[in-house]
Write a protein that holds these residues in place. Structure first.
Motif, PDB file in Angstrom:
ATOM      1  N   GLU A  53       0.852  -1.187   0.000  1.00 53.19           N
ATOM      2  CA  GLU A  53       0.000   0.000   0.000  1.00 53.19           C
ATOM      3  C   GLU A  53       0.886   1.235   0.000  1.00 53.19           C
ATOM      4  N   ARG A  54       0.595   2.173  -0.887  1.00 52.89           N
ATOM      5  CA  ARG A  54       1.313   3.458  -0.882  1.00 52.89           C
ATOM      6  C   ARG A  54       0.284   4.559  -0.801  1.00 52.89           C
ATOM      7  N   GLY A  55       0.344   5.359   0.234  1.00 52.85           N
ATOM      8  CA  GLY A  55      -0.556   6.509   0.326  1.00 52.85           C
ATOM      9  C   GLY A  55      -2.000   6.161   0.013  1.00 52.85           C
ATOM     10  N   GLU A  56      -2.583   5.238   0.748  1.00 48.43           N
ATOM     11  CA  GLU A  56      -4.005   4.885   0.643  1.00 48.43           C
ATOM     12  C   GLU A  56      -4.334   4.052  -0.599  1.00 48.43           C
ATOM     13  N   ARG A  57      -3.360   3.882  -1.513  1.00 49.55           N
ATOM     14  CA  ARG A  57      -3.650   3.086  -2.709  1.00 49.55           C
ATOM     15  C   ARG A  57      -3.010   1.721  -2.563  1.00 49.55           C
ATOM     16  N   VAL A  58      -3.780   0.667  -2.821  1.00 46.91           N
ATOM     17  CA  VAL A  58      -3.208  -0.671  -2.788  1.00 46.91           C
ATOM     18  C   VAL A  58      -2.618  -0.962  -4.163  1.00 46.91           C
ATOM     19  N   LEU A  59      -1.333  -1.311  -4.196  1.00 47.92           N
ATOM     20  CA  LEU A  59      -0.650  -1.491  -5.481  1.00 47.92           C
ATOM     21  C   LEU A  59      -0.580  -2.956  -5.888  1.00 47.92           C
ATOM     22  N   CYS A  60      -0.216  -3.824  -4.951  1.00 41.28           N
ATOM     23  CA  CYS A  60      -0.168  -5.252  -5.257  1.00 41.28           C
ATOM     24  C   CYS A  60      -1.203  -5.940  -4.401  1.00 41.28           C
TER      25      CYS A  60
ATOM     26  N   GLY B 138       5.176  -3.002 -15.838  1.00 44.84           N
ATOM     27  CA  GLY B 138       3.975  -2.292 -15.400  1.00 44.84           C
ATOM     28  C   GLY B 138       4.006  -0.868 -15.885  1.00 44.84           C
ATOM     29  N   ASP B 139       2.829  -0.247 -15.884  1.00 43.35           N
ATOM     30  CA  ASP B 139       2.749   1.148 -16.334  1.00 43.35           C
ATOM     31  C   ASP B 139       3.413   2.057 -15.301  1.00 43.35           C
ATOM     32  N   ASN B 140       3.521   3.315 -15.646  1.00 40.66           N
ATOM     33  CA  ASN B 140       3.979   4.304 -14.670  1.00 40.66           C
ATOM     34  C   ASN B 140       3.006   4.308 -13.496  1.00 40.66           C
ATOM     35  N   GLY B 141       3.561   4.214 -12.302  1.00 40.05           N
ATOM     36  CA  GLY B 141       2.702   4.233 -11.119  1.00 40.05           C
ATOM     37  C   GLY B 141       2.089   2.893 -10.779  1.00 40.05           C
ATOM     38  N   ALA B 142       2.511   1.830 -11.460  1.00 39.17           N
ATOM     39  CA  ALA B 142       1.941   0.516 -11.174  1.00 39.17           C
ATOM     40  C   ALA B 142       2.488  -0.051  -9.871  1.00 39.17           C
ATOM     41  N   GLY B 143       3.655   0.421  -9.446  1.00 39.94           N
ATOM     42  CA  GLY B 143       4.215  -0.052  -8.190  1.00 39.94           C
ATOM     43  C   GLY B 143       5.488  -0.861  -8.342  1.00 39.94           C
ATOM     44  N   LYS B 144       6.185  -0.686  -9.447  1.00 46.09           N
ATOM     45  CA  LYS B 144       7.428  -1.444  -9.650  1.00 46.09           C
ATOM     46  C   LYS B 144       8.494  -1.023  -8.651  1.00 46.09           C
ATOM     47  N   SER B 145       8.695   0.292  -8.553  1.00 48.89           N
ATOM     48  CA  SER B 145       9.692   0.774  -7.597  1.00 48.89           C
ATOM     49  C   SER B 145       9.305   0.379  -6.179  1.00 48.89           C
ATOM     50  N   SER B 146       8.005   0.456  -5.890  1.00 50.23           N
ATOM     51  CA  SER B 146       7.555   0.099  -4.546  1.00 50.23           C
ATOM     52  C   SER B 146       7.862  -1.356  -4.237  1.00 50.23           C
ATOM     53  N   LEU B 147       7.672  -2.237  -5.218  1.00 47.01           N
ATOM     54  CA  LEU B 147       7.954  -3.659  -5.004  1.00 47.01           C
ATOM     55  C   LEU B 147       9.440  -3.862  -4.685  1.00 47.01           C
TER      56      LEU B 147
ATOM     57  N   GLY C  54      18.403   2.441  -6.439  1.00 48.49           N
ATOM     58  CA  GLY C  54      17.072   2.949  -6.755  1.00 48.49           C
ATOM     59  C   GLY C  54      17.110   4.079  -7.765  1.00 48.49           C
ATOM     60  N   HIS C  55      15.986   4.783  -7.853  1.00 51.13           N
ATOM     61  CA  HIS C  55      15.917   5.961  -8.731  1.00 51.13           C
ATOM     62  C   HIS C  55      16.982   6.973  -8.338  1.00 51.13           C
ATOM     63  N   LEU C  56      17.142   7.158  -7.016  1.00 49.62           N
ATOM     64  CA  LEU C  56      18.190   8.049  -6.532  1.00 49.62           C
ATOM     65  C   LEU C  56      19.483   7.255  -6.510  1.00 49.62           C
TER      66      LEU C  56
ATOM     67  N   ASP D 240      16.522  -0.467  -9.964  1.00 47.35           N
ATOM     68  CA  ASP D 240      15.339   0.276 -10.366  1.00 47.35           C
ATOM     69  C   ASP D 240      15.704   1.181 -11.539  1.00 47.35           C
ATOM     70  N   GLU D 241      15.266   0.815 -12.716  1.00 51.16           N
ATOM     71  CA  GLU D 241      15.564   1.543 -13.940  1.00 51.16           C
ATOM     72  C   GLU D 241      17.050   1.870 -14.067  1.00 51.16           C
ATOM     73  N   PRO D 242      17.891   0.847 -14.132  1.00 52.58           N
ATOM     74  CA  PRO D 242      19.330   1.096 -14.163  1.00 52.58           C
ATOM     75  C   PRO D 242      19.805   1.715 -15.464  1.00 52.58           C
TER      76      PRO D 242
ATOM     77  N   THR E 153      12.501  -1.878 -15.870  1.00 46.85           N
ATOM     78  CA  THR E 153      12.941  -1.020 -16.968  1.00 46.85           C
ATOM     79  C   THR E 153      11.809  -0.889 -17.960  1.00 46.85           C
ATOM     80  N   HIS E 154      11.769   0.238 -18.630  1.00 44.78           N
ATOM     81  CA  HIS E 154      10.731   0.434 -19.631  1.00 44.78           C
ATOM     82  C   HIS E 154      11.246   0.092 -21.015  1.00 44.78           C
ATOM     83  N   GLN E 155      12.578  -0.088 -21.137  1.00 48.62           N
ATOM     84  CA  GLN E 155      13.077  -0.433 -22.455  1.00 48.62           C
ATOM     85  C   GLN E 155      13.378  -1.923 -22.526  1.00 48.62           C
TER      86      GLN E 155
ATOM     87  N   VAL F 273      12.042   8.101   4.308  1.00 50.87           N
ATOM     88  CA  VAL F 273      12.457   7.584   2.993  1.00 50.87           C
ATOM     89  C   VAL F 273      11.350   6.804   2.321  1.00 50.87           C
ATOM     90  N   ASN F 274      10.279   6.602   3.001  1.00 53.26           N
ATOM     91  CA  ASN F 274       9.118   5.856   2.520  1.00 53.26           C
ATOM     92  C   ASN F 274       8.689   6.301   1.124  1.00 53.26           C
TER      93      ASN F 274
HETATM   94  N1  LIG Z   1       6.195   8.392  -1.100  1.00 51.95           N
HETATM   95  C1  LIG Z   1       4.994   8.055  -1.562  1.00 51.95           C
HETATM   96  N2  LIG Z   1       3.885   8.292  -0.823  1.00 51.95           N
HETATM   97  C2  LIG Z   1       2.685   7.960  -1.262  1.00 51.95           C
HETATM   98  N3  LIG Z   1       2.448   7.386  -2.441  1.00 51.95           N
HETATM   99  C3  LIG Z   1       3.474   7.130  -3.232  1.00 51.95           C
HETATM  100  C4  LIG Z   1       4.819   7.444  -2.825  1.00 51.95           C
HETATM  101  N4  LIG Z   1       5.642   7.076  -3.812  1.00 51.95           N
HETATM  102  C5  LIG Z   1       4.880   6.562  -4.781  1.00 51.95           C
HETATM  103  N5  LIG Z   1       3.572   6.584  -4.436  1.00 51.95           N
HETATM  104  C6  LIG Z   1       2.456   6.086  -5.245  1.00 51.95           C
HETATM  105  O1  LIG Z   1       2.652   4.708  -5.428  1.00 51.95           O
HETATM  106  C7  LIG Z   1       2.343   4.342  -6.749  1.00 51.95           C
HETATM  107  C8  LIG Z   1       3.463   3.481  -7.307  1.00 51.95           C
HETATM  108  O2  LIG Z   1       4.665   4.181  -7.354  1.00 51.95           O
HETATM  109  P1  LIG Z   1       5.980   3.512  -7.888  1.00 51.95           P
HETATM  110  O3  LIG Z   1       7.060   4.514  -7.767  1.00 51.95           O
HETATM  111  O4  LIG Z   1       6.165   2.207  -7.241  1.00 51.95           O
HETATM  112  O5  LIG Z   1       5.589   3.303  -9.424  1.00 51.95           O
HETATM  113  P2  LIG Z   1       6.474   2.692 -10.589  1.00 51.95           P
HETATM  114  O6  LIG Z   1       5.784   1.463 -11.067  1.00 51.95           O
HETATM  115  O7  LIG Z   1       7.884   2.538 -10.182  1.00 51.95           O
HETATM  116  O8  LIG Z   1       6.332   3.804 -11.694  1.00 51.95           O
HETATM  117  P3  LIG Z   1       7.420   4.348 -12.744  1.00 51.95           P
HETATM  118  O9  LIG Z   1       7.336   3.491 -13.936  1.00 51.95           O
HETATM  119  O10 LIG Z   1       6.918   5.724 -13.052  1.00 51.95           O
HETATM  120  O11 LIG Z   1       8.766   4.358 -12.090  1.00 51.95           O
HETATM  121  C9  LIG Z   1       2.090   5.606  -7.528  1.00 51.95           C
HETATM  122  O12 LIG Z   1       0.737   5.671  -7.843  1.00 51.95           O
HETATM  123  C10 LIG Z   1       2.449   6.724  -6.616  1.00 51.95           C
HETATM  124  O13 LIG Z   1       1.475   7.714  -6.670  1.00 51.95           O
END
Ligand SMILES: Nc1ncnc2c1ncn2[C@@H]1O[C@H](COP(=O)(O)OP(=O)(O)OP(=O)(O)O)[C@@H](O)[C@H]1O
Ligand SMILES: [Mg+2]
Lengths: 204, 220
Positions: A15-22, A39-48, A85-87, A156-158, A188-190, B219-220
């Motif tokens: 869960e990220r910010g009230e949204r369930v991703l997986c 996954g699409d942008n915002g699908a939760g790849k980085s979160s995973l 990661g991204h950073l 994450d997107e190396p 990665t998107h490519q 860092v979340n």
């Molecule tokens: N720090 C945060 N707090 C709350 N919600 C977040 C946070 N970071 C990301 N999210 C939400 O979590 C969802 C997934 O983010 P994530 O970064 O995992 O996506 P992603 O699949 O890596 O996308 P991308 O392809 O753009 O890198 C997004 O909808 C985003 O709005």
């Protein structure tokens, strides 16, 4: 009996910010595999990747490392993991060499120099990170993949901001890593050109 | 990453950023120098007020230096790397806070003889002041680190940080300045010093863990 997989993700909810991703994500990763999370942008790849690395907690579910539950205490997996990661995780105020010696103090000078020459960074050895280009900073961050001996790479997107030559170098290094019994999980998107990966799709 | 390589890199970063600390110290000196000019430069006024002036200026300088403690680490991802390093985050945090303390307090103490001369502080009281600074300021850094880690992900976190941690600074300031005043009136002041030390020791135990939790939340 079958020996346990390198990494087992079982019924993982993120869960990220009230949204369930997986919702109840399940998969196994075995030794020698390259896993690409799609996954699409915002699908939760980085979160995973962050959940596996232990940066953020999961909502529910378990992660097993060689059959051992590490959901609560990630430190055993973290010792064998390199997460980029991204950073980039390199400090602006330090030089290239100082940054790498911070991450891996026991690297020999020979190893450091040979790695940096593979990545074309050798002339920049004592240049401060803040005067490098984006692609050069990414190369510095990635050079830890040559220097640190870790089994699991979480990338994450190396390939972001790398040139074609950089992408080829990194792909061939990933191939070597998994042949030697390592594991790579990346987003990665490519498309990967020279290596074969197993894809995991995160549906949004 | 190991604890020693972390220590080394932190020392290097502190050294490269020495002008930040220099700025905070300059600010400290300016407050201490301007105060007598603005209010009253007579020894009868300054000698009793000296402890309070120096302590307030020191607290402001410490607040300045502590606000940006984790900022850069947060934006370049090093904070994330600390979390995933597999090392104990509270211990890493404690190393960072200790270094910051040494880097700010050591030059501050070096300047102290000159400043206390300007404020007509007698040499007996001067040593009480030095002792209160040495045993009192660690708690300011330890408390500040919690607030700094909590507000690091917020753009304009500076003001919020002040609001969060100033209430916790008040007892330290009060005990430190009353220890100096008590000493000036010739009464025993060791109880107040013990209180200061107790606050510092309490936060020495509590703060690394709370800072580590705050970092993980940020860092979340
Ligand atoms: N720090 C945060 N707090 C709350 N919600 C977040 C946070 N970071 C990301 N999210 C939400 O979590 C969802 C997934 O983010 P994530 O970064 O995992 O996506 P992603 O699949 O890596 O996308 P991308 O392809 O753009 O890198 C997004 O909808 C985003 O709005
Ligand atoms: Mg992402």
């Amino acid at each position: 009996m079958q020996s346990p997989a390198f990494l087992t993700i079982s019924d993982l909810w993120i869960e990220r910010g009230e949204r369930v991703l997986c919702k109840g994500l399940n998969f196994n990763v075995s030794v020698g595999e390259i896993v690409r999370v799609l996954g699409d942008n915002g699908a939760g790849k980085s979160s995973l990747l962050k959940v596996i690395a232990g940066v953020i907690p999961s909502l529910e579910g378990c992660i097993y490392y060689f059959g051992q539950d590490i959901t609560q205490d990630h430190s055993r997996l973290q010792q064998d993991t390199l997460y980029i990661g991204h950073l980039s995780g390199v400090k602006n105020m330090l030089t290239v060499e100082e940054n790498l010696r911070w991450h891996c103090p026991d690297v020999t000078t020979d190893k450091l120099h040979s790695t940096l020459s593979i990545l074309g960074l050798l002339p920049l050895l004592s240049t401060s990170i803040k005067s490098l280009s984006a692609g050069q900073v990414r190369r510095v961050a990635l050079s830890r993949l040559w220097i640190q001996r870790k089994k699991l790479w979480l990338l994450d997107e190396p390939f972001v901001s790398l040139d074609a030559e950089g992408v080829a170098i990194l792909e061939s290094h990933m191939k070597q890593h998994v042949v030697a019994g390592g594991v790579v999980i990346l987003t990665t998107h490519q498309a990967l050109t020279s290596i074969h990966s197993r894809d995991i799709d995160l549906l949004s | 990453m190991t604890y020693t390589s972390f220590l080394k890199s932190e020392c290097l970063v502190l050294w490269r950023r020495k002008y930040d600390i220099f700025n905070a110290l300059l600010f400290f000196i300016m407050v201490v120098v301007l105060f007598p000019l603005g209010v009253n430069a007579s020894p009868e006024f300054l000698a009793p007020a000296a402890g309070g002036i120096i302590w307030c200026a020191a607290v402001l300088a410490i607040l300045m230096s502590i606000e940006s403690m984790f900022k850069e680490d947060y934006s370049d991802g090093s904070l994330e790397q600390l979390v995933v390093s597999g090392l104990s985050l509270p211990l890493l945090v404690l190393i960072k806070i200790s270094l910051q303390w040494v880097a700010v307090i050591f030059p501050l103490l070096v300047m102290m003889p000159l400043l206390s001369e300007m404020l007509y502080l007698s040499s007996g009281i001067f040593w009480v002041l030095v002792v209160t600074l040495i045993i009192g300021t660690p708690s300011l850094f330890l408390i500040g680190a919690i607030g700094s880690a909590l507000t690091v992900s917020i753009k304009q976190g500076g003001v919020l940080l002040m609001l969060l941690i100033l209430p916790f600074y008040l007892p330290v300031i009060i005990f430190a300045t009353s220890a100096i005043q008590t000493a000036q009136s010739g009464l025993p002041y060791s109880g107040l010093l013990a209180l200061l030390l107790a606050i510092s020791l309490l936060f020495l135990v509590v703060s690394p863990f709370m800072t580590a939790i705050s970092i993980k939340a940020s860092v979340n």
